[in-house]
Design a protein around this motif. Sequence first.
Motif, PDB file in Angstrom:
ATOM      1  N   THR A  37      30.261  57.884  53.009  1.00  0.00           N
ATOM      2  CA  THR A  37      30.057  57.286  51.645  1.00  0.00           C
ATOM      3  C   THR A  37      28.176  56.070  51.838  1.00  0.00           C
ATOM      4  N   VAL A  38      27.255  56.215  50.767  1.00  0.00           N
ATOM      5  CA  VAL A  38      26.561  55.473  50.870  1.00  0.00           C
ATOM      6  C   VAL A  38      26.445  54.880  50.071  1.00  0.00           C
ATOM      7  N   ARG A  39      25.712  53.461  49.415  1.00  0.00           N
ATOM      8  CA  ARG A  39      25.752  52.844  48.829  1.00  0.00           C
ATOM      9  C   ARG A  39      24.132  51.925  48.957  1.00  0.00           C
ATOM     10  N   VAL A  40      23.547  52.257  48.377  1.00  0.00           N
ATOM     11  CA  VAL A  40      22.299  50.883  47.598  1.00  0.00           C
ATOM     12  C   VAL A  40      22.810  49.586  46.669  1.00  0.00           C
ATOM     13  N   SER A  41      22.457  48.375  47.634  1.00  0.00           N
ATOM     14  CA  SER A  41      22.098  47.087  46.872  1.00  0.00           C
ATOM     15  C   SER A  41      21.181  47.182  46.458  1.00  0.00           C
ATOM     16  N   ALA A  42      21.196  45.562  45.387  1.00  0.00           N
ATOM     17  CA  ALA A  42      20.047  45.267  45.854  1.00  0.00           C
ATOM     18  C   ALA A  42      19.450  43.784  46.047  1.00  0.00           C
TER      19      ALA A  42
END
Length: 246
Positions: free
Chosen positions: A241-246
């Motif tokens: 799983t790949v999650r982009v966070s600020a």
Amino acid sequence: MPYTAVTALSHPGLIREHNEDSLVAGPWTLCGTVTENPQTLVFPLGTPLVVAVADGLGGQPAGEVASSLVVRQLAALGPSLDGEEAVRAALALCNRAVYSAADGDPDLFTMGTTVAGVVVLASSALVFNVGDSKVFEASPAGFRQVSVDDSPLPPPGRRTTSAVTQTLGGSSVFSTVTPHVTTRALSAGDRYLVCTDGLTDPCPDEEIAGVLGEYDGARAAFELWKGAIEAGGPDNVTFATVRVSA
């Protein structure tokens, strides 16, 4: 600082004796092995980050060799994958490398692998695949597949098929590939799932979507793995799983 969190897991399932799947996340590779627990890695957003799985062809020799060769190539090339053409060129190189490694070695003859993944850039994502391993996008707009399966329609009454129409390697004579590569806009909170068919064959899309709608990170990975195992674990199951966070 904006970052990308990658949570990965690889398991042989309950039927196969060996794990022929491999995975890459940035410079990190996981080849033909077992993760007892989900592994989470965090990368700064900016430099191209490749996250991909490769599924060695069952029924043909040395699938684990082909899949590991491809993810290691992608790990080395990852920082240069800054656009669609760079990804296409990298996959063509991987295809040639699989054929070259098999040339003249009867133990490796006709080995091959699928590949699917995403390259996370500063403001976009490059989704790619050859074969039937998959990439899904999970966003507030919903859950959907964004890769393109290289496989025929399943037989009547069946949801899936094990046949593939395009792979890296896998033939007695060299064959070029036409990778599927698309560019997608990227925003904080975007999530992707990259997986082999050991997850998607036993687990319907709506089940996977439900897990990702309720969980994130290591818990999501555990629940996805559990779903595949409870459905019989018919194949090697590898995903990130790949999650982009600020």
